[in-house]
Design a protein around this motif. Structure first.
Motif, mmCIF file in Angstrom:
data_model
loop_
_atom_site.group_PDB
_atom_site.id
_atom_site.type_symbol
_atom_site.label_atom_id
_atom_site.label_comp_id
_atom_site.label_asym_id
_atom_site.label_seq_id
_atom_site.Cartn_x
_atom_site.Cartn_y
_atom_site.Cartn_z
ATOM 1 N N ASP A 111 0.767 -1.242 -0.050
ATOM 2 C CA ASP A 111 0.017 -0.072 0.059
ATOM 3 C C ASP A 111 0.787 1.509 -0.155
ATOM 4 O O ASP A 111 0.558 2.186 -0.661
ATOM 5 C CB ASP A 111 -0.919 0.172 1.181
ATOM 6 C CG ASP A 111 -1.730 -1.035 1.112
ATOM 7 O OD1 ASP A 111 -2.186 -1.642 0.133
ATOM 8 O OD2 ASP A 111 -2.553 -1.436 2.177
ATOM 9 N N ASN A 171 -6.473 -5.304 -3.185
ATOM 10 C CA ASN A 171 -5.292 -4.262 -3.491
ATOM 11 C C ASN A 171 -4.401 -4.715 -4.610
ATOM 12 O O ASN A 171 -3.948 -3.630 -5.248
ATOM 13 C CB ASN A 171 -4.701 -4.512 -2.055
ATOM 14 C CG ASN A 171 -5.264 -3.885 -0.921
ATOM 15 O OD1 ASN A 171 -6.437 -3.285 -1.212
ATOM 16 N ND2 ASN A 171 -4.599 -4.015 0.361
ATOM 17 N N ASN A 219 -6.738 0.025 -1.462
ATOM 18 C CA ASN A 219 -6.351 -0.145 0.090
ATOM 19 C C ASN A 219 -7.370 -0.760 0.782
ATOM 20 O O ASN A 219 -7.672 -0.250 2.060
ATOM 21 C CB ASN A 219 -5.828 1.270 0.470
ATOM 22 C CG ASN A 219 -4.906 1.798 -0.221
ATOM 23 O OD1 ASN A 219 -3.789 1.215 -0.828
ATOM 24 N ND2 ASN A 219 -4.779 2.929 -0.471
#
Length: 476
Positions: free
Chosen positions: A238, A269, A450
């Motif tokens: 992330d 993600n 995220n």
């Protein structure tokens, strides 16, 4: 005898206990059952409780703890009946109120669960398990501001708890207060500086505060302590994605997936990173994989529709093909967010948008109107549940005296609605999940991607009910 056993038996004094033929009593058989129960011998415990109830059908301990066994084995209606019957005999029984609250949680009746935990605390203010369960109930209702006082009360009872500080940090983060989340996480790390979980969570909170270099360092520290710590790899991915290092982010996500292939959030993600890298086919495959693992994954379903629109089309024929694919997915999205799923939509709206339609030569107004109508329908339901004025898709006249550019009147639209905070659902009963057990905090602002649903569980997580006579658990 542990304190919780002593509390339980003292809370249910028995009068006129019926004697057994061999000279024993219902109370003695109930105590035998408690000893088996404490040792994890559920069959023997259940048999002893049944003996006690044959001798005395109103034996409070036997009713209560028979209900606890039913709860542990997933027989929630039976558990509710038995524990309620015990409480009807003795309403001043804090463990029974706590365990009834746990049953309510499993039945998704969160308001009743909250009331039961509050009643247990009113009867016994130093009841640690009830404070923790009450915090879980507030989190389950998307009320982290109510959970924070519960965690603080629990910390007063257990001031050296590393886990509680991580839970408190997560609650602060969910409220968009990363500074306080960072401080609470640092407190946890001071208690256990060698925990990869604490450093990984700190990296997440630092990232939410925009301190990306420090966030990367914290995640790398977590991985130095445990190179195969999957949540740390996902958090580092992330951070790298936010820094624009998409190839490195993709590598982190893929490594986390190799270690933990059944975590939907990491696949999501990865799909976001691939979408940002303009690799839509691979992104679509990731979103589909996430939905195969977690069918009710609202953000992944939303992203799947939006990923039909690439940033750049390779040929003149491609735009129309992508528009048609988006139209099909939008129709599917309208059907998917219906009924009970409508309540899931608020956390997906705004995470991905059909941005690239504006750069095509076609008139995409019908598509955008359908998209806007879906957003309004979802947010109207969210607003209704929050007690707010619902957004409207109708155009409104501007108030008098408010002029726009070149003297034109500005339309008076409602204030924009933010994306609902990332909800932590009750823990799935599908089996153990290393990400749930290690506790990665959720994203706390509506940012593209995220998504941390399966990674967002600190060990004191939603649904991790602390029931008598399972014990208070291992807390540091």
């Amino acid at each position: 005898m542990p304190n919780w056993f002593r509390r339980a038996t003292k809370s249910a004094p028995q009068a006129n206990a019926a004697p057994r033929a061999d000279g024993g009593t219902a109370d003695e058989r109930a105590r035998d059952g408690l000893q088996h129960h404490q040792a994890g011998r559920l069959r023997e415990a259940e048999a002893a409780y049944a003996d006690a109830l044959r001798l005395d059908p109103q034996n409070i301990d036997a009713l209560h703890f028979s209900g606890v066994i039913a709860y542990q084995e997933g027989r929630h209606e039976e558990a509710h009946r038995l524990i309620s019957q015990a409480l009807s005999r003795n309403p001043a029984n804090p463990p029974a109120h706590n365990n009834l609250g746990n049953v309510w949680m499993k039945q998704r009746r969160l308001a009743e669960a909250t009331a039961s935990f509050e009643r247990a605390i009113a009867l016994q203010p130093d009841y640690l398990d009830a404070h923790l369960n009450l915090a879980s109930a507030w989190i389950a209702q998307d009320r982290p501001e109510q959970a924070i006082p519960c965690y603080r009360s629990a910390l007063r009872l257990l001031p050296g708890s590393y886990r509680l500080r991580l839970d408190l940090a997560q609650a602060f983060a969910t409220l968009g207060r990363p500074g306080e989340a960072i401080e609470s996480c640092l407190d946890a790390i001071r208690i256990d500086p060698e925990s990869p979980e604490g450093h990984s969570n700190l990296g997440h909170f630092l990232r939410e505060a925009g301190r990306l270099d420090e966030a990367a360092a914290s995640c790398q520290r977590a991985l130095a302590l445990s190179p195969d710590f999957g949540p740390g790899l996902s958090n580092l991915g992330d951070v790298l994605k936010d820094k624009g290092q998409l190839q490195e982010a993709v590598a982190c996500y893929r490594r986390a997936i190799a270690l933990h292939p059944n975590v939907a959030g990491v696949r999501y993600n990865l799909g976001v990173a691939l979408s940002d890298a303009d690799r839509p086919e691979e992104a679509v495959a990731c979103f589909r994989d996430a939905l195969a693992i977690e069918p009710e994954f609202a953000e992944a379903r939303w992203a799947l529709a939006m990923a039909q629109l690439p940033a750049v089309c390779e040929s003149d024929a491609d735009p129309e093909r992508h528009r048609q694919a988006f139209a099909r997915e939008l129709e599917g999205l309208e059907g998917w967010f219906a009924g009970a799923r409508l309540t899931l939509g608020a956390k997906a709206v705004g995470t991905h948008q059909p941005f690239y339609l504006a750069y095509q030569e076609y008139s995409n107004r019908p598509l955008l109107e359908r998209y806007g109508g879906l957003c309004v329908r979802i947010m109207a339901e969210w607003s209704r549940r929050q007690g707010l004025a619902a957004p409207s898709s109708e155009r409104r006249r501007a108030p008098q005296g408010r002029a726009g550019p070149c003297g034109s009147r500005l339309a008076a639209f409602p204030k924009p609605f933010g994306v609902e905070r990332d909800r932590q659902r009750l823990v799935s009963e599908a089996g153990p999940d290393p990400f749930r057990s290690r506790g990665i905090p959720p994203r706390i602002r509506p940012r593209r991607g995220n998504r941390f649903r399966p990674l967002a569980r600190c060990p004191l997580r939603r649904g991790s009910a602390r029931a008598v006579p399972v014990g208070a658990g291992d807390r540091r």
